[in-house]
Design an enzyme around this catalytic site. Structure first.
Site, PDB file in Angstrom:
ATOM      1  N   SER A  32       0.848  -1.192   0.000  1.00 32.57           N
ATOM      2  CA  SER A  32       0.000   0.000   0.000  1.00 32.57           C
ATOM      3  C   SER A  32       0.893   1.256   0.000  1.00 32.57           C
ATOM      4  CB  SER A  32      -0.968  -0.049   1.179  1.00 32.57           C
ATOM      5  OG  SER A  32      -1.976   0.931   1.056  1.00 32.57           O
ATOM      6  N   ASP A  63      -9.225  -5.506  -5.033  1.00 28.93           N
ATOM      7  CA  ASP A  63      -8.370  -4.527  -4.353  1.00 28.93           C
ATOM      8  C   ASP A  63      -8.930  -3.111  -4.491  1.00 28.93           C
ATOM      9  OD1 ASP A  63      -6.092  -3.205  -3.285  1.00 28.93           O
ATOM     10  OD2 ASP A  63      -4.767  -4.707  -4.182  1.00 28.93           O
ATOM     11  N   HIS A  66      -7.163  -5.765  -0.832  1.00 34.32           N
ATOM     12  CA  HIS A  66      -5.991  -4.941  -0.562  1.00 34.32           C
ATOM     13  C   HIS A  66      -4.953  -5.654   0.299  1.00 34.32           C
ATOM     14  CE1 HIS A  66      -3.993  -1.119  -0.753  1.00 34.32           C
ATOM     15  NE2 HIS A  66      -3.995  -0.948   0.551  1.00 34.32           N
TER      16      HIS A  66
END
Length: 313
Positions: free
Chosen positions: A109, A249, A276
């Site tokens: 991320s 995601d 995610h």
């Protein structure tokens, strides 16, 4: 696996660092440095990547970026204190403190965004980069989040819109609506794994970095990163790069496409039935893909006589 923790001085702060050492080190296996997300979400939710130490015979380094977790906090720092440049400098400081001459980087991320910021500077020691569930720009991220948000049930969308307009994003109804998005696109394991819960709790207890740089939550971005982009600089990435995403995601394909289109040496992998936190939803499969990629670029380093390969420490 042997685990050592230490505090590394950084400017007038300290960075908490954890080093996991393999019980069966493989010759030539380079250390892996893991960059957590947020910004400000601490390493807890990616700590299962320490299993790569024994699975691939290498040292795995986690650290909490300053401002969160076990590292120094600065809740009174001005907004412009928290910048990508701060965290690039902190990374360099950690690598130098540990004496890592050659290493891999994996960022998840925000960690992947940070990894890209590091890679465009072409550090001599970077053997490979894994960008996991990350956008190449926050404009693309917000556009993707808006598209996913439009697919939520009408009552959920209404609650989100109403409370954001009223500035009541701490209302329980808003938090419940947020959870619907999270369970679809952030972590599809219900109930959430304890590692994920631990990270959320520490951020909620001290949200300075997350709220300053990102905003209220994953899809309502109001922070200093809202105009961030690395798209036009991706041609400067020299390290071989793996891009990972999940089918569902919140980092939609459009957000990470520039990595694949513009980084010269790149490959990508999309995990089905994942979102995610792919590494929490399909941990063994995720680590297997990453492990193969790391070993391939351990070997590439071994074959280059111009590059010194340190033994795992």
């Amino acid at each position: 696996m042997p685990v050592e923790t230490r505090m590394v001085p950084f400017r007038d702060l300290e960075t908490w660092v954890q080093v996991t050492t393999s019980t069966a080190p493989v010759e030539g296996a380079l250390p892996l440095v893991v960059l957590h997300g947020g910004p400000g979400m601490a390493h807890d939710y990616v700590r299962n990547l320490a299993a790569l130490a024994d699975e691939t015979g290498r040292t795995v380094v986690h650290y909490d970026q300053v401002g969160c977790g076990r590292s120094s906090h600065r809740p009174d720092a001005p907004r412009d204190f928290w910048s990508p440049e701060l965290f690039v400098d902190e990374f360099r400081n950690v690598v130098d403190a540990l004496g890592l001459e050659r290493y891999h980087v994996l960022g998840q991320s925000w960690g992947g965004m940070l990894g890209a910021e590091i890679a465009v500077t072409r550090p001599a020691g970077l053997a490979s980069l894994s960008i996991c569930n990350s956008p190449a720009s926050m404009r693309l991220w917000v556009e993707g989040a808006d598209a996913l948000r439009a697919q939520l049930p009408e009552d959920v969308r209404s609650a989100l819109d109403r409370h954001e307009a009223d500035g009541t994003t701490d209302d329980p109804e808003y938090l419940d609506a947020t959870r619907v998005f999270y369970e679809r696109h952030v972590c599809r394991v219900v109930p959430a794994p304890q590692d994920f819960v631990d990270t959320e709790r520490q951020m909620e207890a001290e949200p300075t970095v997350y709220h300053t740089m990102n905003g209220v939550n994953e899809f309502f971005v109001t922070g200093t990163l809202q105009d961030w982009t690395i798209v036009d600089r991706l041609g400067e990435v020299a390290a071989p790069t793996l891009v990972v995403a999940g089918e569902f995601d919140e980092a939609t394909p459009e957000t990470w496409a520039p990595f694949v289109e513009r980084i010269p040496d790149v490959r990508s992998r999309v995990f089905p039935d994942a979102s995610h936190c792919t590494h929490l939803e399909h941990p063994e499969a995720f680590r297997a893909v990453v492990g193969v990629f790391l070993r391939e670029h351990d070997l590439a380093t071994e074959l280059d006589p111009a590059v010194a390969v340190p033994s795992p420490s």
